[in-house]
Design a protein around this motif. Sequence first.
Motif, PDB file in Angstrom:
ATOM      1  N   TYR A  32       0.728  -1.040  -0.011  1.00  0.00           N
ATOM      2  CA  TYR A  32       0.279  -0.170  -0.244  1.00  0.00           C
ATOM      3  C   TYR A  32       1.149   1.144  -0.116  1.00  0.00           C
ATOM      4  O   TYR A  32       1.751   1.094   0.009  1.00  0.00           O
ATOM      5  N   THR A  68      -6.830   0.037   4.303  1.00  0.00           N
ATOM      6  CA  THR A  68      -5.533   0.588   4.059  1.00  0.00           C
ATOM      7  C   THR A  68      -6.272   0.175   1.980  1.00  0.00           C
ATOM      8  O   THR A  68      -6.499  -0.972   2.301  1.00  0.00           O
ATOM      9  N   GLU A  69      -6.051   0.564   1.396  1.00  0.00           N
ATOM     10  CA  GLU A  69      -6.257   0.510  -0.100  1.00  0.00           C
ATOM     11  C   GLU A  69      -4.925  -0.339  -0.140  1.00  0.00           C
ATOM     12  O   GLU A  69      -4.284   0.213  -0.230  1.00  0.00           O
ATOM     13  N   ASN A  70      -4.859  -1.971  -0.863  1.00  0.00           N
ATOM     14  CA  ASN A  70      -4.274  -2.908  -1.451  1.00  0.00           C
ATOM     15  C   ASN A  70      -4.243  -3.503  -2.600  1.00  0.00           C
ATOM     16  O   ASN A  70      -4.534  -3.272  -3.296  1.00  0.00           O
ATOM     17  N   PHE A  71      -2.434  -3.795  -2.590  1.00  0.00           N
ATOM     18  CA  PHE A  71      -2.560  -3.051  -3.695  1.00  0.00           C
ATOM     19  C   PHE A  71      -1.588  -5.357  -4.152  1.00  0.00           C
ATOM     20  O   PHE A  71      -0.791  -5.102  -3.598  1.00  0.00           O
ATOM     21  N   PRO A 123      -5.836  -3.717  -7.762  1.00  0.00           N
ATOM     22  CA  PRO A 123      -6.430  -4.091  -6.919  1.00  0.00           C
ATOM     23  C   PRO A 123      -6.028  -5.150  -6.381  1.00  0.00           C
ATOM     24  O   PRO A 123      -6.631  -5.897  -7.139  1.00  0.00           O
TER      25      PRO A 123
END
Length: 142
Positions: A32, A68-71, A123
């Motif tokens: 992230y 959190t926005e995780n990748f 994503p």
Amino acid sequence: MYISHETREQTENRLIEVLKSSKLRVYETPYYFKETSVDDFYFDPKALAMVKDDEVWSYLIPVESTQTENFKIFSFHFKGGLDNSGFVGWLASKIKEELGSGLFVVCGQNSNKGGIFDYWGCPIEIADHVLHFINKLMNESL
């Protein structure tokens, strides 16, 4: 950087060859972006990339929280001597057309491994589909 004039078909064929000859690495750990004020810079050895604008340092680091926005992160190292110009836009467009998702790309330079390399992030929710699609492209015949 290469400058060439080629047809759309020539570009497609060249970039498929670039993809096929590249070294793809998939990172198991999700990442992230952690942000800090530009005044609070510190070196983080876990970071794959550290990028700043006028207000923040943005660190691409392993996930610390599910909130959190995780990748999913994967990278390409390219074979030296190949013209990989246009690769990022080409592959990102193909993924967008096929799966509807955007991606982010952070580039670096390693002269010992053919020059430019790319970290790609997508994503987590569609990571398996993205990687399946990339593998399909890598195994296509021209």
